[in-house]
Write a protein that holds these residues in place. Structure first.
Motif, PDB file in Angstrom:
ATOM      1  N   LYS A  52       0.642  -1.205   0.003  1.00  0.00           N
ATOM      2  CA  LYS A  52       0.058   0.314  -0.266  1.00  0.00           C
ATOM      3  C   LYS A  52       0.692   1.702   0.156  1.00  0.00           C
ATOM      4  CE  LYS A  52      -4.624  -1.593   2.480  1.00  0.00           C
ATOM      5  NZ  LYS A  52      -3.469  -2.835   3.214  1.00  0.00           N
ATOM      6  N   GLU A  53       1.581   1.370   0.769  1.00  0.00           N
ATOM      7  CA  GLU A  53       2.480   2.653   0.897  1.00  0.00           C
ATOM      8  C   GLU A  53       3.273   2.765  -0.335  1.00  0.00           C
ATOM      9  OE1 GLU A  53       3.799   3.639   4.664  1.00  0.00           O
ATOM     10  OE2 GLU A  53       2.307   2.763   5.811  1.00  0.00           O
ATOM     11  N   THR A  54       3.884   1.764  -0.858  1.00  0.00           N
ATOM     12  CA  THR A  54       4.966   1.720  -2.072  1.00  0.00           C
ATOM     13  C   THR A  54       4.244   1.784  -3.454  1.00  0.00           C
ATOM     14  OG1 THR A  54       6.199   0.068  -1.347  1.00  0.00           O
ATOM     15  CG2 THR A  54       7.414   0.495  -3.132  1.00  0.00           C
ATOM     16  N   LEU A  55       2.589   1.962  -3.060  1.00  0.00           N
ATOM     17  CA  LEU A  55       1.807   2.141  -4.962  1.00  0.00           C
ATOM     18  C   LEU A  55       1.971   3.462  -5.285  1.00  0.00           C
ATOM     19  CD1 LEU A  55       0.649   0.057  -5.597  1.00  0.00           C
ATOM     20  CD2 LEU A  55      -1.227   0.700  -5.199  1.00  0.00           C
ATOM     21  N   PRO A  56       2.176   4.691  -3.500  1.00  0.00           N
ATOM     22  CA  PRO A  56       1.954   5.832  -4.619  1.00  0.00           C
ATOM     23  C   PRO A  56       3.480   6.317  -5.503  1.00  0.00           C
ATOM     24  CG  PRO A  56       1.581   6.021  -2.774  1.00  0.00           C
ATOM     25  CD  PRO A  56       1.127   4.879  -2.784  1.00  0.00           C
ATOM     26  N   LEU A  57       4.652   5.736  -5.062  1.00  0.00           N
ATOM     27  CA  LEU A  57       5.767   5.828  -5.151  1.00  0.00           C
ATOM     28  C   LEU A  57       5.816   5.529  -6.651  1.00  0.00           C
ATOM     29  CD1 LEU A  57       7.891   5.564  -1.332  1.00  0.00           C
ATOM     30  CD2 LEU A  57       7.177   7.464  -2.535  1.00  0.00           C
ATOM     31  N   LEU A  58       5.453   4.384  -6.539  1.00  0.00           N
ATOM     32  CA  LEU A  58       5.346   3.577  -7.985  1.00  0.00           C
ATOM     33  C   LEU A  58       4.251   4.505  -8.560  1.00  0.00           C
ATOM     34  CD1 LEU A  58       5.690  -0.031  -6.678  1.00  0.00           C
ATOM     35  CD2 LEU A  58       7.947   1.152  -7.536  1.00  0.00           C
ATOM     36  N   ALA A  59       3.779   4.902  -8.832  1.00  0.00           N
ATOM     37  CA  ALA A  59       3.097   5.732  -9.576  1.00  0.00           C
ATOM     38  C   ALA A  59       3.581   6.392  -9.629  1.00  0.00           C
ATOM     39  CB  ALA A  59       1.497   5.751  -8.737  1.00  0.00           C
ATOM     40  N   LYS A  60       4.268   7.590  -9.203  1.00  0.00           N
ATOM     41  CA  LYS A  60       4.573   8.492  -9.486  1.00  0.00           C
ATOM     42  C   LYS A  60       6.335   8.156 -10.478  1.00  0.00           C
ATOM     43  CE  LYS A  60       3.712  11.559  -5.441  1.00  0.00           C
ATOM     44  NZ  LYS A  60       4.340  12.234  -3.654  1.00  0.00           N
ATOM     45  N   ALA A  61       6.996   7.285 -10.089  1.00  0.00           N
ATOM     46  CA  ALA A  61       7.543   6.758 -11.089  1.00  0.00           C
ATOM     47  C   ALA A  61       7.039   6.332 -12.342  1.00  0.00           C
ATOM     48  CB  ALA A  61       8.519   5.823 -10.798  1.00  0.00           C
ATOM     49  N   GLY A  62       5.806   6.258 -12.517  1.00  0.00           N
ATOM     50  CA  GLY A  62       4.939   5.349 -13.940  1.00  0.00           C
ATOM     51  C   GLY A  62       4.844   4.312 -13.467  1.00  0.00           C
ATOM     52  N   ILE A  63       5.071   3.611 -12.608  1.00  0.00           N
ATOM     53  CA  ILE A  63       4.450   1.990 -12.684  1.00  0.00           C
ATOM     54  C   ILE A  63       3.399   1.563 -11.777  1.00  0.00           C
ATOM     55  CG2 ILE A  63       5.985  -0.180 -12.074  1.00  0.00           C
ATOM     56  CD1 ILE A  63       8.309   1.332 -12.941  1.00  0.00           C
ATOM     57  N   GLU A  64       2.661   1.237 -12.675  1.00  0.00           N
ATOM     58  CA  GLU A  64       1.440   0.656 -11.895  1.00  0.00           C
ATOM     59  C   GLU A  64       1.137  -0.800 -11.523  1.00  0.00           C
ATOM     60  OE1 GLU A  64      -1.881   3.570 -12.550  1.00  0.00           O
ATOM     61  OE2 GLU A  64       0.019   4.838 -12.873  1.00  0.00           O
ATOM     62  N   PRO A  65       1.014  -1.705 -11.104  1.00  0.00           N
ATOM     63  CA  PRO A  65       0.454  -2.976 -10.744  1.00  0.00           C
ATOM     64  C   PRO A  65      -0.829  -3.280 -11.464  1.00  0.00           C
ATOM     65  CG  PRO A  65       0.895  -2.246  -8.220  1.00  0.00           C
ATOM     66  CD  PRO A  65       1.338  -1.017  -9.149  1.00  0.00           C
ATOM     67  N   GLN A  66      -0.974  -4.061 -12.283  1.00  0.00           N
ATOM     68  CA  GLN A  66      -2.342  -4.731 -13.083  1.00  0.00           C
ATOM     69  C   GLN A  66      -3.030  -4.909 -11.934  1.00  0.00           C
ATOM     70  OE1 GLN A  66      -2.268  -1.652 -14.633  1.00  0.00           O
ATOM     71  NE2 GLN A  66      -1.954  -3.030 -16.623  1.00  0.00           N
ATOM     72  N   ASP A  67      -3.096  -5.689 -11.332  1.00  0.00           N
ATOM     73  CA  ASP A  67      -4.076  -6.115 -10.232  1.00  0.00           C
ATOM     74  C   ASP A  67      -3.283  -5.687  -8.542  1.00  0.00           C
ATOM     75  OD1 ASP A  67      -5.718  -8.384 -10.557  1.00  0.00           O
ATOM     76  OD2 ASP A  67      -4.398  -9.533 -11.728  1.00  0.00           O
ATOM     77  N   ASN A  68      -4.014  -6.191  -8.192  1.00  0.00           N
ATOM     78  CA  ASN A  68      -4.736  -5.764  -6.579  1.00  0.00           C
ATOM     79  C   ASN A  68      -4.607  -7.061  -5.543  1.00  0.00           C
ATOM     80  OD1 ASN A  68      -4.671  -5.691  -4.051  1.00  0.00           O
ATOM     81  ND2 ASN A  68      -7.024  -4.661  -4.454  1.00  0.00           N
ATOM     82  N   PRO A  69      -3.443  -7.860  -5.173  1.00  0.00           N
ATOM     83  CA  PRO A  69      -2.886  -8.477  -4.155  1.00  0.00           C
ATOM     84  C   PRO A  69      -3.748  -9.276  -3.327  1.00  0.00           C
ATOM     85  CG  PRO A  69      -1.602  -7.047  -3.963  1.00  0.00           C
ATOM     86  CD  PRO A  69      -1.712  -6.385  -4.868  1.00  0.00           C
ATOM     87  N   ASP A  70      -4.404  -7.895  -2.599  1.00  0.00           N
ATOM     88  CA  ASP A  70      -5.054  -8.591  -1.885  1.00  0.00           C
ATOM     89  C   ASP A  70      -6.518  -8.868  -2.296  1.00  0.00           C
ATOM     90  OD1 ASP A  70      -4.380  -7.539   0.468  1.00  0.00           O
ATOM     91  OD2 ASP A  70      -5.001  -5.462   0.099  1.00  0.00           O
ATOM     92  N   THR A  71      -7.118  -9.130  -3.316  1.00  0.00           N
ATOM     93  CA  THR A  71      -8.032 -10.227  -3.842  1.00  0.00           C
ATOM     94  C   THR A  71      -7.678 -11.083  -4.763  1.00  0.00           C
ATOM     95  OG1 THR A  71      -8.369  -8.008  -6.155  1.00  0.00           O
ATOM     96  CG2 THR A  71      -9.170  -8.408  -3.831  1.00  0.00           C
ATOM     97  N   SER A  72      -6.576 -10.653  -5.743  1.00  0.00           N
ATOM     98  CA  SER A  72      -5.566 -11.832  -6.379  1.00  0.00           C
ATOM     99  C   SER A  72      -5.369 -12.426  -6.181  1.00  0.00           C
ATOM    100  CB  SER A  72      -5.130 -10.763  -7.930  1.00  0.00           C
ATOM    101  OG  SER A  72      -4.123 -11.772  -8.539  1.00  0.00           O
TER     102      SER A  72
END
Ligand code: ATP
Ligand code: PRP
Length: 213
Positions: free
Chosen positions: A15-35
């Motif tokens: 959760k906390e790494t996600l916004p930093l990755l997004a700013k670096a232009g990288i977004e996971p295509q799935d959610n590990p909490d549901t997938s």
């Protein structure tokens, strides 16, 4: 271009790494909490995420199963840094690694204390530095329960707000280290995939700086 494997653990670090990755232009295509998938593709053709236990991230990166990963400094201190480079503090999942116990516990070295913890190596080092004899009891969670049922005199665990300690009648006693999550990189991969990894690290560093301001 190589497919970069980034090891992340579910929950807080993801959760906390996600916004930093997004700013670096990288977004996971799935959610590990549901997938149930353990390899998550990203919007970037050369980056994918490996979902592993927090305490397994150093092992994956060290043995080359992942090129890089994000891991708490507590886990890193416990595991040791062989084969790993730690180039970036993400300044997320901040907490402290602490010794805790009942407020009246005797710490004067007059008796051999029992210490329950999942951070056995860190605890052993800490008490050895203070020349105090302890017996380490290895646990994997719910450390705060151990003194209540008489399993130990002290625990070593991460503390943030202190609410978990307080809810169980315990207090923080000694600080071992300030903790935040770090990017770790496989030492060999840093050479073989230098350009790709360096460019990702530069983007993440910019995101961290932006977060601080
Ligand atoms: P494992 O599944 O391997 O047992 P875990 O359940 O401890 O790991 P998390 O709870 O997701 O994993 O914690 C990941 C990291 O977040 C820890 O290694 C630590 O650095 C940090 N952390 C743990 N608890 C807190 C907290 N209460 N507040 C802030 N950061 C924390
Ligand atoms: C961690 C840790 C402590 C607690 C400390 O557990 O093992 O029990 O957080 O946080 P506090 O000082 O803010 O109470 P866990 O990851 O299970 O807790 P959380 O996800 O509920 O914070």
């Amino acid at each position: 271009m190589t497919m970069l494997n980034i090891a992340l653990s579910k929950g807080r670090i993801f959760k906390e790494t996600l916004p930093l990755l997004a700013k670096a232009g990288i977004e996971p295509q799935d959610n590990p909490d549901t997938s149930r998938k353990l390899i998550l593709p990203s919007n970037h053709p050369n980056v994918q995420f490996l979902i592993v236990r927090a305490s397994d991230v150093p092992t994956y990166v060290q043995l080359g199963g992942a090129h890089l990963g994000v891991v708490g400094k507590d886990v890193l201190m416990e595991h040791g840094g062989d084969g790993l480079v730690e180039p970036l503090d993400l300044n997320i999942a901040r907490c402290r690694l602490m010794v805790a116990g009942y407020p009246d516990v005797k710490l004067d070295g007059s008796q051999r204390l029992r210490v329950a913890t999942k951070f056995a190596n860190c605890a052993r080092r800490h008490f050895a530095q203070h020349a105090r004899q302890v017996e380490i009891i290895k646990l994997y969670g719910s450390m705060e329960l151990a003194p209540i049922v008489g399993l130990c005199d002290l625990i070593v665990d991460v503390v943030d707000s202190g609410a978990t300690l307080a809810a169980n009648g315990l207090v923080p006693l000694e600080m071992i280290a300030q903790i935040s999550s770090r990017v770790v990189v496989n030492r060999a991969a840093l050479k073989t995939n230098n350009q790709q990894i360096s460019s990702l690290l530069t983007s993440l560093e910019a995101a961290v700086t932006q977060n601080k301001n």
